[in-house]
Design an enzyme around this catalytic site. Structure first.
Site, PDB file in Angstrom:
ATOM      1  N   CYS A   2      -4.241  -6.175  -2.323  1.00  0.00           N
ATOM      2  CA  CYS A   2      -2.892  -5.832  -1.864  1.00  0.00           C
ATOM      3  C   CYS A   2      -2.933  -4.655  -0.895  1.00  0.00           C
ATOM      4  O   CYS A   2      -3.936  -3.977  -0.745  1.00  0.00           O
ATOM      5  CB  CYS A   2      -2.028  -5.468  -3.058  1.00  0.00           C
ATOM      6  SG  CYS A   2      -1.942  -6.735  -4.318  1.00  0.00           S
ATOM      7  N   ASN A  73      -2.461   0.226  -5.950  1.00  0.00           N
ATOM      8  CA  ASN A  73      -3.388  -0.780  -5.466  1.00  0.00           C
ATOM      9  C   ASN A  73      -4.611  -0.730  -6.366  1.00  0.00           C
ATOM     10  O   ASN A  73      -5.215   0.312  -6.528  1.00  0.00           O
ATOM     11  CB  ASN A  73      -3.770  -0.481  -4.012  1.00  0.00           C
ATOM     12  CG  ASN A  73      -4.435  -1.659  -3.353  1.00  0.00           C
ATOM     13  OD1 ASN A  73      -4.562  -2.715  -3.928  1.00  0.00           O
ATOM     14  ND2 ASN A  73      -4.859  -1.464  -2.130  1.00  0.00           N
TER      15      ASN A  73
END
Length: 87
Positions: A2, A73
């Site tokens: 991501c 993340n």
């Protein structure tokens, strides 16, 4: 993996500041889902690559009372054990 982008200020309305996301394209980091939070003092764009978590992995995540916001993340490797503790 991501990717996310954000800006925050205590003194400036960030919604009026030039959007750098047009220059920094993160869609390739998370093509499966895009979520945006835009308020006067904070802007967060999150691009998600869905591997685990289904719809419960959407970010940014907010607390039930909407006072807290988190975007991160990475992967939580012991998610099965943690889920057993909180369910």
């Amino acid at each position: 993996m991501c990717g996310f982008y954000g800006k925050f200020s205590n003194t400036v309305d960030v919604s009026s500041v030039e959007r750098y996301l047009k220059k920094i394209n993160l869609k390739h980091r998370g093509p499966d889902e895009h979520c945006k939070i835009l308020k006067p003092n904070i802007e967060i764009d999150f691009f998600r690559l869905k591997i685990l978590g289904g719809n419960k992995g959407s970010q940014p995540m907010t607390s039930f009372d909407k006072n807290w916001l988190v975007a991160f993340n990475g992967e939580i490797y012991n998610y099965i054990e943690l889920a057993k503790k909180i369910n």
